[in-house]
Design an enzyme around this catalytic site. Sequence first.
Site, PDB file in Angstrom:
ATOM      1  N   CYS A   2      -6.750 -17.996 -24.607  1.00  0.00           N
ATOM      2  CA  CYS A   2      -8.213 -17.845 -25.766  1.00  0.00           C
ATOM      3  C   CYS A   2      -9.110 -18.749 -25.109  1.00  0.00           C
ATOM      4  O   CYS A   2      -9.145 -20.383 -24.282  1.00  0.00           O
ATOM      5  CB  CYS A   2      -7.474 -18.517 -26.777  1.00  0.00           C
ATOM      6  SG  CYS A   2      -5.984 -18.385 -27.150  1.00  0.00           S
ATOM      7  N   ARG A  27      -9.976 -13.956 -19.017  1.00  0.00           N
ATOM      8  CA  ARG A  27      -9.220 -14.385 -19.130  1.00  0.00           C
ATOM      9  C   ARG A  27      -7.975 -13.908 -20.476  1.00  0.00           C
ATOM     10  O   ARG A  27      -7.013 -14.379 -20.188  1.00  0.00           O
ATOM     11  CB  ARG A  27      -9.628 -15.804 -20.139  1.00  0.00           C
ATOM     12  CG  ARG A  27     -10.269 -16.926 -19.209  1.00  0.00           C
ATOM     13  CD  ARG A  27     -11.118 -17.911 -19.829  1.00  0.00           C
ATOM     14  NE  ARG A  27     -10.329 -18.397 -20.273  1.00  0.00           N
ATOM     15  CZ  ARG A  27     -10.109 -20.472 -20.250  1.00  0.00           C
ATOM     16  NH1 ARG A  27     -11.164 -20.877 -18.586  1.00  0.00           N
ATOM     17  NH2 ARG A  27      -9.667 -21.154 -21.178  1.00  0.00           N
ATOM     18  N   TRP A  74      -5.573 -15.019 -27.631  1.00  0.00           N
ATOM     19  CA  TRP A  74      -4.448 -14.528 -27.307  1.00  0.00           C
ATOM     20  C   TRP A  74      -3.792 -14.639 -28.063  1.00  0.00           C
ATOM     21  O   TRP A  74      -2.841 -15.935 -28.502  1.00  0.00           O
ATOM     22  CB  TRP A  74      -4.144 -14.650 -25.741  1.00  0.00           C
ATOM     23  CG  TRP A  74      -3.361 -14.667 -25.296  1.00  0.00           C
ATOM     24  CD1 TRP A  74      -3.137 -12.695 -24.464  1.00  0.00           C
ATOM     25  CD2 TRP A  74      -1.943 -14.614 -24.489  1.00  0.00           C
ATOM     26  NE1 TRP A  74      -1.952 -12.098 -24.005  1.00  0.00           N
ATOM     27  CE2 TRP A  74      -0.582 -13.243 -23.768  1.00  0.00           C
ATOM     28  CE3 TRP A  74      -0.791 -15.404 -24.888  1.00  0.00           C
ATOM     29  CZ2 TRP A  74       0.002 -13.379 -23.161  1.00  0.00           C
ATOM     30  CZ3 TRP A  74       0.143 -15.552 -24.856  1.00  0.00           C
ATOM     31  CH2 TRP A  74       1.009 -14.326 -23.834  1.00  0.00           C
ATOM     32  N   ASN A 108      -7.246 -23.592 -29.724  1.00  0.00           N
ATOM     33  CA  ASN A 108      -6.850 -22.242 -28.088  1.00  0.00           C
ATOM     34  C   ASN A 108      -5.273 -23.983 -27.854  1.00  0.00           C
ATOM     35  O   ASN A 108      -5.744 -25.003 -28.350  1.00  0.00           O
ATOM     36  CB  ASN A 108      -7.723 -23.069 -26.568  1.00  0.00           C
ATOM     37  CG  ASN A 108      -8.670 -22.644 -26.432  1.00  0.00           C
ATOM     38  OD1 ASN A 108      -8.390 -21.271 -27.393  1.00  0.00           O
ATOM     39  ND2 ASN A 108      -9.849 -22.609 -25.967  1.00  0.00           N
ATOM     40  N   GLY A 109      -4.091 -22.874 -27.782  1.00  0.00           N
ATOM     41  CA  GLY A 109      -3.150 -24.385 -27.722  1.00  0.00           C
ATOM     42  C   GLY A 109      -2.613 -23.632 -28.596  1.00  0.00           C
ATOM     43  O   GLY A 109      -2.067 -22.363 -29.752  1.00  0.00           O
ATOM     44  N   GLU A 516       5.721 -11.073  -4.225  1.00  0.00           N
ATOM     45  CA  GLU A 516       4.506 -11.414  -4.784  1.00  0.00           C
ATOM     46  C   GLU A 516       3.700  -9.760  -5.137  1.00  0.00           C
ATOM     47  O   GLU A 516       3.295  -9.199  -5.710  1.00  0.00           O
ATOM     48  CB  GLU A 516       3.506 -11.919  -4.131  1.00  0.00           C
ATOM     49  CG  GLU A 516       1.552 -11.711  -3.952  1.00  0.00           C
ATOM     50  CD  GLU A 516       1.089 -12.067  -4.798  1.00  0.00           C
ATOM     51  OE1 GLU A 516      -0.193 -12.453  -6.145  1.00  0.00           O
ATOM     52  OE2 GLU A 516       2.337 -13.122  -5.564  1.00  0.00           O
ATOM     53  N   LYS A 520       2.959  -8.004  -8.425  1.00  0.00           N
ATOM     54  CA  LYS A 520       1.577  -7.330  -8.452  1.00  0.00           C
ATOM     55  C   LYS A 520       1.092  -5.544  -9.131  1.00  0.00           C
ATOM     56  O   LYS A 520       0.543  -4.943 -10.041  1.00  0.00           O
ATOM     57  CB  LYS A 520       0.578  -7.099  -7.440  1.00  0.00           C
ATOM     58  CG  LYS A 520      -0.744  -7.736  -6.793  1.00  0.00           C
ATOM     59  CD  LYS A 520      -1.442  -8.742  -7.743  1.00  0.00           C
ATOM     60  CE  LYS A 520      -1.625 -10.302  -7.398  1.00  0.00           C
ATOM     61  NZ  LYS A 520      -0.140 -11.303  -8.844  1.00  0.00           N
ATOM     62  N   GLU A 523       2.257  -6.096 -12.794  1.00  0.00           N
ATOM     63  CA  GLU A 523       1.490  -6.679 -13.419  1.00  0.00           C
ATOM     64  C   GLU A 523       0.456  -5.219 -14.270  1.00  0.00           C
ATOM     65  O   GLU A 523       0.247  -5.674 -15.622  1.00  0.00           O
ATOM     66  CB  GLU A 523       0.476  -8.046 -12.730  1.00  0.00           C
ATOM     67  CG  GLU A 523       1.530  -9.336 -12.704  1.00  0.00           C
ATOM     68  CD  GLU A 523       0.347  -9.920 -12.233  1.00  0.00           C
ATOM     69  OE1 GLU A 523       0.161 -10.884 -13.101  1.00  0.00           O
ATOM     70  OE2 GLU A 523      -0.327  -9.463 -11.194  1.00  0.00           O
ATOM     71  N   HIS A 539      25.264  -7.344  -1.873  1.00  0.00           N
ATOM     72  CA  HIS A 539      25.183  -8.671  -2.745  1.00  0.00           C
ATOM     73  C   HIS A 539      24.966  -7.781  -4.205  1.00  0.00           C
ATOM     74  O   HIS A 539      24.993  -8.422  -5.537  1.00  0.00           O
ATOM     75  CB  HIS A 539      24.943  -9.476  -2.311  1.00  0.00           C
ATOM     76  CG  HIS A 539      25.100 -10.180  -1.476  1.00  0.00           C
ATOM     77  ND1 HIS A 539      26.394 -10.257  -0.745  1.00  0.00           N
ATOM     78  CD2 HIS A 539      24.642  -9.926  -0.136  1.00  0.00           C
ATOM     79  CE1 HIS A 539      26.656 -10.598   0.133  1.00  0.00           C
ATOM     80  NE2 HIS A 539      25.591 -10.886   0.608  1.00  0.00           N
ATOM     81  N   LYS A 638      -5.741 -14.133 -18.132  1.00  0.00           N
ATOM     82  CA  LYS A 638      -6.483 -14.800 -16.902  1.00  0.00           C
ATOM     83  C   LYS A 638      -5.464 -16.273 -16.936  1.00  0.00           C
ATOM     84  O   LYS A 638      -5.363 -16.795 -15.444  1.00  0.00           O
ATOM     85  CB  LYS A 638      -7.716 -14.344 -16.589  1.00  0.00           C
ATOM     86  CG  LYS A 638      -8.276 -15.418 -14.981  1.00  0.00           C
ATOM     87  CD  LYS A 638      -7.015 -14.206 -13.900  1.00  0.00           C
ATOM     88  CE  LYS A 638      -7.850 -14.259 -13.242  1.00  0.00           C
ATOM     89  NZ  LYS A 638      -7.073 -13.923 -11.945  1.00  0.00           N
TER      90      LYS A 638
END
Length: 643
Positions: A2, A27, A74, A108-109, A516, A520, A523, A539, A638
Site C-alpha cells: 500500500c 510496489r 493491496w 497502510n498496515g 530462487e 522467479k 512469481e 526421497h 514489491k
Amino acid sequence: MCGIVGAVSTRNIVPILVEGLKRLEYRGYDSCGVAVHQNGELKRTRSTSRVAELDTQVQRDGVSSGTGIAHTRWATHGAPAVHNAHPHFSAGPGGSEASSGRIALVHNGIIENHDELRAELKRRGYVFASQTDTEVIAHLVHSLYEGDLLEAVQAAVPRLRGAYAIAVFCRDEPHRVVGARMGSPLVVGVGVAQDNGKGASENFLASDAMALAGVTNQIVYLEEGDVVDLQMGRVWVTRPEVAPSAPAAARSGHGHAAAPVRYVAAERPVRTVNAHSGAAELGPYRHYMQKEIFEQPRALADTLEGVQGISAELFGDGAHRVFKQIDRVLILACGTSYYSGSTARYWLEGIAGIPTTVEIASEYRYRDSVPDPKTLVVTISQSGETADTIAALKHARSLGMEHTLTICNVATSAMVRECKLAYITRAGVEIGVASTKAFTTQLAGLYLLTLALAQVRGRLSDEEEARQLKALRHLPVALQAVLALEPQVISWSEDFARRHNALFLGRGLHYPIALEGALKLKEISYIHAEAYPAGELKHGPLALVTEEMPVVTVAPNDALLEKLKSNMQEVRARGGQLYVFADSDTQIENDAGVHVIRMPEHYGALSPILHVVPLQLLAYHTACARGTDVDKPRNLAKSVTVE
C-alpha cells in the site's frame, strides 16, 4: 505494498497526489483513490483500475484542492472493490459513507483488533460500508473528535493493536492533515514551492520518499509511535511520553487503552534525500524486469565501487570491534532475500569458519529460540521496510542480541536506522516486483561480509585477499558474458510456456540458487515450480518426474558435479526432460532429453551470482510467452510492509 500520499498547500495538490501514487505503483496494488477538502466538503474518487484511470476520473470530476490524501491499496481485509478502496469516510453515528463525511482517512498496515473495535462502534450507531479494518480507524477517530484533529488521532492510535501508517483530515479543519505510524513507514516532506512566481507554503506525508521525488527533497523520517500535525506553515511531531516498545504497546487485548497516553513534542531531523522517481525510462526494454536484469553488471560495479581492500570498517564504524566479539551469525530475511542469506551461509561457514543460521523472518519471532549475545544478527532487505524482517530484528534485540547489521538497498530505510552496522548495496531503484539486481547485489554485499569476518578471524591471507578482490572486480564483465546467452534462453522459454509444472535442482551453495530460480518462474509466469537439493530426488520428488516435467539443473564444475550427474541420470531414466545450465568444462553434452546452455566460465565461490542470471532470464521470457503482467504479477507487492 500500500502507498500513502498526503499534502497541505496553497496550490492545487491533486496532480501531486496522483503523481505520487504513480511513483508508488511498482510496489503493487489493486485499487486506488483520492480524497480532498473542496468547497467546505469532503470529495472522493476511487478506482479498481490503474492510477492512470484514477487520474482521468479526478480530472473529469473536477477534483481540486490544497488539502488531500491519496492511496494505493493491496487488499488484506475485503476483496479488491471500490467500496473497500481508500480513502474511507466517517460521517458519524447513523451516517452513510456515501455522504461527504466528516473524517477522511487512508491506512497502510493491519489492525489486529478491528473486530472488537467494529463491534463497539456498531453499538454506538456507526454504519460500516466496507469490510476493511481501515474504516474502523476512520470511525474511531470520528468518535473521539472534539474539535481538534491532532488530539482525536492521539486518542485513537493507542486503541489500535497491530501495524499502521495513517493520514487523516477533517472537513471542519481545512489545511490540516494528521499522520501517525507504528510498524509501517511514514515520512514527512517539507517544502516551499513556487507557484506562478509566488511562494506556496506546503507540507507532505508519504509512505515512501520516492512518492515526493521532484516535489521536495527535505524529508523527516517518523519514528515508531509518532503522530505528526501538518499545516501549511508548520510541521509538529509528537510522541508518547513513554516510548512504545512494540506495535502493540499501550493497548489491552480488547482494544481498550490501558491508560490515557500523554504526547510530548519530538525533534526529528530534516534530511536531504534525493529520491529517484519510480517512473524511470524503459529505454529499449519491454519491461522493467528485463531492464533490471541487464542493469546487473552496472549495479554490481556500483555496489563494489570504492572497495579497495577487505576491511571490517566497510560495514560501519566499530565493525572490527563487533566482529571480534561475535562467534556466530544469525541471518533474518524473507523471500528472495532469504535465498541470498541461504547462499551466504555456505560462504560464512566455508570461508570465514563461523557458524551461521538462516531464519525466515516471519517464523523466527514466533518460536522459542536459544539467544546468544555473541551473535551477529544480519538482516537482508531490498527496501529496508519489510515488516516481518524488522519485527524479527526487534525480537532478536529483545532477547539480548545487540550486534546488528543490515544488507540493504535503501540508505534511509527503517532497517538501516534500526541496525548498528550496514552495507548499502547500490542496485538503484528496482521497479519490477520480482527482484533481480537487488538479489545479486545482496550476494555481493554478503560475500564482502564473509571476507571481512574471515580476515578478522585470521582466515584471509594477503594473497587470498588480492585474489578475491580480483574475482569481485571481474564480476561485471563475467555477467555481461552471461547476459549474452539470452537468445538461447528464449528458445527454452517457448517450451516452458506450455508447461504447468517445473522442477529445479541444485547442490551445495547452488541449491538456494535453484530455489530462487523456481521462485522467479512461479512469481511471474504462474507456473508451479519447486526446487530441491538434487540428492533429495529419490526421497520423494522423483515421483513427479515424467516427460511432461521440465527439470532445470544448475551444474557448476565444483566438488559436487559427479554427484549431480548421477542425479541427472535418475531424471533421464524416468523420461524427464533436463534443462542444464552447465559450466563449459563439465562434459555435459546435449542429447535426447538433455538440453544444455553453457556458462562462459566457472567462477568458484562466486558462481551463484552468475548462475542465477540465466534463471532470471528463463522466468522472464517464459512469462512474456504466456502473456502475464511481468512487472506487476497478480496478488504480489514489491514492498511487503504488513505482516
